[in-house]
Write an enzyme that holds these catalytic residues in place. Structure first.
Site, short mmCIF file in Angstrom:
data_model
loop_
_atom_site.label_atom_id
_atom_site.label_comp_id
_atom_site.label_asym_id
_atom_site.label_seq_id
_atom_site.Cartn_x
_atom_site.Cartn_y
_atom_site.Cartn_z
N HIS A 1 48.94 43.84 38.63
CA HIS A 1 48.32 42.51 38.67
C HIS A 1 48.41 41.93 37.25
CE1 HIS A 1 44.85 39.71 38.87
NE2 HIS A 1 45.01 39.75 40.18
N ASP B 1 43.47 50.97 36.94
CA ASP B 1 42.94 49.75 37.55
C ASP B 1 42.64 50.08 39.01
OD1 ASP B 1 42.66 47.45 39.00
OD2 ASP B 1 44.37 46.41 38.13
N GLN C 1 41.81 47.63 43.68
CA GLN C 1 42.15 47.67 45.11
C GLN C 1 41.84 49.01 45.76
OE1 GLN C 1 42.91 45.18 46.99
NE2 GLN C 1 43.34 43.65 45.43
N LYS D 1 35.07 42.86 45.36
CA LYS D 1 36.06 43.34 46.33
C LYS D 1 35.51 44.49 47.17
CE LYS D 1 40.01 42.28 43.32
NZ LYS D 1 40.65 41.09 43.89
N CYS E 1 49.22 37.01 41.81
CA CYS E 1 48.99 37.40 40.41
C CYS E 1 49.85 38.59 40.02
CB CYS E 1 47.51 37.72 40.15
SG CYS E 1 46.43 36.35 40.39
#
Ligand SMILES: Cc1ncc(COP(=O)(O)O)c(C=O)c1O
Length: 403
Positions: free
Chosen positions: A120, A195, A198, A221, A360
């Site tokens: 991202h 990261d 997700q 999220k 993104c």
């Protein structure tokens, strides 16, 4: 074995009862943000009616309650990823978490960061910004199935100070072997940032087992409110970091000519904290724990299997997800005769919310997929097989109507 009733779960999410353009809402944009259960929505109201005050400062009753709410939330989050509370820094979101690391890690000229093509923008731009000051930035490549070139990590340039990688790609849903990447990084004395924007909403994360030095994720999220995120910083790495923002609450003592900073995690939490957000995220975590991350993961696997099976009946479709060794609940695709924005617009007319564009992740979409954009449906554990069918039928209908 999935141990929950999705229809009962859906009762907890008021927005899922909405109608859009006279159709029942089918919300398949969970990669962008998730919907919130009543427990979180009501909890935020409860917070302002019963708890609200500035935490960690005053000693009156409400301030104590606000402090307790904030501290409790941090403990819940620490437990959620098997960390200690002092390793949990509250930030606004994943973007801020990664920016924080880019400011706080003291890079020397000539040192390098290895990010990847699957990232991202929030895990690309902080490093490109530092490139302006002489940091070397490498992009680990992907193969035709969008699996990362793991050999890169075995033979990294010796100057690599940090490898930074998405646990799960927000475009393809590829789940990277971050445990292996962190272990390879450590074997060459390199730090590892994961990261988890997700992945944290969908699977059990154990930072100790993973071996990450930094782990970033966004509350919004994973059923929590907007504006609250988490940066895990391993306690052995924290002493090597410099301040990010300075101001109230991140100090022990301030004299005109000498400042003594607070210990972790306050060291990185200057200013009045987002207590409402932390409290709401704590409630979201209670909810996720109640359902069970293992249940969520198994349920979503079944949902995706159903979707991939029924997507075989769609003509003229290119699918970019589901090709890797491990994949999450993301379905990225294009229909040959329609622009991705048109697909999203036409599905919305049928009440189906998906996302379209670069997601993104422009370098990946342009340089690896060679596209101007893609459509993406991203699922969560409150989505149903019937919704997958509505989505597939919706795609077939718009192909007939507009393709
Ligand atoms: C993999 C990944 N990283 C980072 C982000 C940025 O998250 P936020 O906008 O909450 O900072 C996202 C958002 O979609 C993402 O999918």
């Amino acid at each position: 074995m999935v141990n929950f009733d999705v229809y009962k779960i859906r009762e907890d999410f008021p927005i899922l009862k909405s109608k859009v353009n006279d159709y029942p809402l089918v919300f398949l944009d969970n990669g962008a943000t998730s919907q919130k259960p009543r427990r979180v929505i009501d909890g935020i109201k409860y917070f302002y009616e019963n708890i609200n005050a500035n935490p960690m400062r005053s000693i009156h009753h409400l301030a104590e309650k606000a402090t307790e709410a904030y501290v409790d939330a941090r403990e819940k989050i620490a437990k959620f990823i098997n960390a200690s509370p002092e390793e949990i820094v509250f930030v606004r979101n994943t973007t801020e978490a990664i920016n924080l690391v880019s400011f706080a890690l003291p890079f020397k000229r000539g040192e390098r960061v290895a990010t990847t093509y699957l990232e991202h923008h929030s895990n690309i731009l902080p490093w490109l910004k530092l490139k302006e000051n002489g940091l070397g930035v490498d992009f680990v490549d992907v193969d035709e199935n969008f699996d990362l070139d793991m050999d890169y990590y075995k033979e990294m340039p010796a100057e690599t100070k940090l490898v930074t990688v998405a646990h799960e790609s927000n475009v393809t849903g590829t789940i990277n072997d971050v445990k292996k990447i962190c272990s390879l990084a450590h074997s060459s004395d390199t730090l590892c940032l994961v990261d988890a924007a997700q992945s944290a909403p969908h699977m059990k994360i154990d930072v100790n087992d993973m071996g990450a030095d930094f782990l970033a994720f966004s509350g919004h999220k994973m059923l929590g409110p907007l504006g609250i995120g988490v940066l895990y910083i391993n306690k052995n790495v924290a002493p090597k970091l410099r301040t990010f923002m300075t101001g109230g609450e991140m100090i022990k003592s301030v004299k005109i000519n000498k400042v003594e900073y607070a210990d972790m995690p306050s060291f990185f939490e200057a200013g009045t904290q987002n207590v409402e957000g932390a409290y709401g995220l704590g409630l979201a975590i209670d909810y996720l724990n109640g359902v069970g991350l293992n249940n969520i993961e198994s349920y979503e696997k079944g949902l995706m299997a159903h979707l991939y099976q029924s997507s075989k009946t769609i003509k003229d479709i290119d699918i970019y997800s589901g090709r890797s060794k491990k994949n999450g609940a993301i379905f990225a695709f294009n229909l040959k005769k329609l622009h991705p924005h048109d697909i999203a617009y036409l599905l919305d007319k049928k009440g189906i919310a998906i996302r379209s564009g670069f997601h993104c992740a422009q370098p990946f979409i342009e340089d690896k997929l060679h596209l101007e954009g893609a459509a993406r449906a991203s699922m969560y554990f409150y989505n149903t097989k019937e919704e997958m069918d509505a989505f597939v039928n919706g795609l077939k209908e718009i192909q007939v109507e507009y393709g």
